[in-house]
Write an enzyme that holds these catalytic residues in place. Structure first.
Site, PDB file in Angstrom:
ATOM      1  N   SER A 257       0.841  -1.191   0.000  1.00  0.00           N
ATOM      2  CA  SER A 257       0.000   0.000   0.000  1.00  0.00           C
ATOM      3  C   SER A 257       0.885   1.254   0.000  1.00  0.00           C
ATOM      4  CB  SER A 257      -0.956  -0.040   1.185  1.00  0.00           C
ATOM      5  OG  SER A 257      -1.908   0.990   1.118  1.00  0.00           O
TER       6      SER A 257
ATOM      7  N   HIS B  98      -7.828  -5.030  -0.772  1.00  0.00           N
ATOM      8  CA  HIS B  98      -6.626  -4.338  -0.319  1.00  0.00           C
ATOM      9  C   HIS B  98      -5.967  -5.065   0.847  1.00  0.00           C
ATOM     10  CE1 HIS B  98      -4.083  -0.803  -0.562  1.00  0.00           C
ATOM     11  NE2 HIS B  98      -4.108  -0.691   0.758  1.00  0.00           N
TER      12      HIS B  98
ATOM     13  N   ASP C 249      -9.947  -4.178  -5.547  1.00  0.00           N
ATOM     14  CA  ASP C 249      -9.377  -3.422  -4.433  1.00  0.00           C
ATOM     15  C   ASP C 249     -10.172  -2.124  -4.313  1.00  0.00           C
ATOM     16  OD1 ASP C 249      -7.810  -1.804  -2.717  1.00  0.00           O
ATOM     17  OD2 ASP C 249      -5.935  -2.681  -3.427  1.00  0.00           O
TER      18      ASP C 249
END
Length: 342
Positions: A139, A317, A288
């Site tokens: 991320s 995610h 996601d």
């Protein structure tokens, strides 16, 4: 440094280390006063000479985010490498609005992903680490990893970026804005809402909507269980969740990110990505709801020596967060094989 959150199952307890890096000039022109970086070291420090793996943290998370990948014989193999996990600016452990003596709360200057990278570069200079075996992150950590590869293309052999973006998508900015509105009464983010009130929306938004998928949430047995899950998240994060200014300031950095803004590239994201020299592995799920999958697949198609892996399952995610994600073993297998080749 801020108080460490309670150890969760699977987290690795390691001594917390701190490096004072002095006044840090920021891209904005402001200066972060008396800056410091929090980090942990896995493996033998002597292996710094053989190659350090630099692991970077996601928004609102700490150095424990990638613990599931670290250890003897693990993908981030402490038998072969010293794994250095660095807390990003604004996470409450490194310099943050919540722990600054001179620039607390809303007086803390806004920083960028590149400012995070510069703080980490200063740490490596302090440790006399020059060449990196790999830079790894998920991320926002993956975004930092790609920024490292653009800013310092000769410093690492390999890059592993999970669920990353090279330029923040409008969708991600929208989600971050909704999260900020849950935390603050005002658009300028200077007046935090009462903690319990803020967490009733912020907790399920950031722990259910953003990191999961509709298919994953469908596993909750009924509506009553869904409401109970939401309330439990609000209660838990009311006690141990991030400081509102910390999360907000990291989200500003998230929103503004574009590797094309690196000096020398004139805002050209594609040209910046094409400048990456390290072997690169990008991993992202098919769905996601925070960092759109197209952002990862598109950037992977531009980086010269890049392999893209689509992650299985329906964890969205959260695929890059370790157990109980369905793709946990796939992540370990792909990253272990990739770094083993380097």
């Amino acid at each position: 440094m801020a108080a460490h959150p309670p150890l969760a199952p699977g987290w690795i307890a390691r001594p917390h280390l701190r490096c004072d890096i002095g006044d840090l000039p920021l891209e904005s022109g402001e200066v972060l006063r008396d800056a410091f970086v929090s980090y942990v070291m896995h493996g033998e420090p002597a292996r710094q000479r053989e190659g350090v793996i630099l692991a970077l943290t996601a928004i609102g998370s700490t150095h424990h985010r990638l613990d599931f990948l670290i250890g003897p014989g693990a993908p981030l193999d402490t038998d072969r490498h010293c794994v250095l996990v660095v807390d990003a600016l604004g996470n409450g452990l490194s310099s943050s609005p919540s722990n600054s003596v001179l620039q607390a709360g809303s007086r803390f200057p806004r920083f960028t992903i590149r400012d995070m990278v510069e703080s980490q570069r200063r740490l490596l200079a302090h440790l006399a680490v020059e060449r990196l075996a790999a830079v790894v992150g998920a991320s926002m950590g993956g975004m930092q990893a790609l920024q490292w590869a653009v800013s310092h293309p000769d410093r690492m052999r390999s890059v592993v970026a999970m669920t990353p973006m090279a330029r923040t998508a409008r969708w991600s900015q929208l989600v971050n804005e909704l999260a900020r509105r849950a935390l603050f009464e005002d658009a300028g983010c200077s007046r935090p809402r009462a903690r319990a009130e803020a967490m009733r929306l912020w907790a399920p938004l950031t722990k259910l909507v953003m990191p999961r998928t509709p298919r994953a949430v469908e596993e909750i047995p009924d509506h009553a269980a869904l409401l109970a899950t939401m309330e439990q998240l609000a209660t838990d994060l009311g006690q141990h969740g991030p400081d509102p200014f910390d999360w907000c300031w990291q989200s500003f950095a998230y929103d503004a990110h574009d590797v094309g803004g690196t000096p020398g590239f004139g805002g050209d994201t594609v040209r910046a990505l094409r400048s990456i020299r390290a072997r690169t592995l990008v991993l992202a799920p098919a769905e996601d709801l925070y960092n759109p999958p197209f952002a990862a697949s598109q950037l992977a198609g531009v980086i010269p020596r890049c392999r893209f892996v689509e992650l299985a399952g329906h964890d969205g995610h959260a695929s890059a967060s370790g157990p109980p994600a369905e793709c946990n073993e796939q992540l370990k297998r792909e990253i272990g094989a990739f770094l083993g080749e380097g």
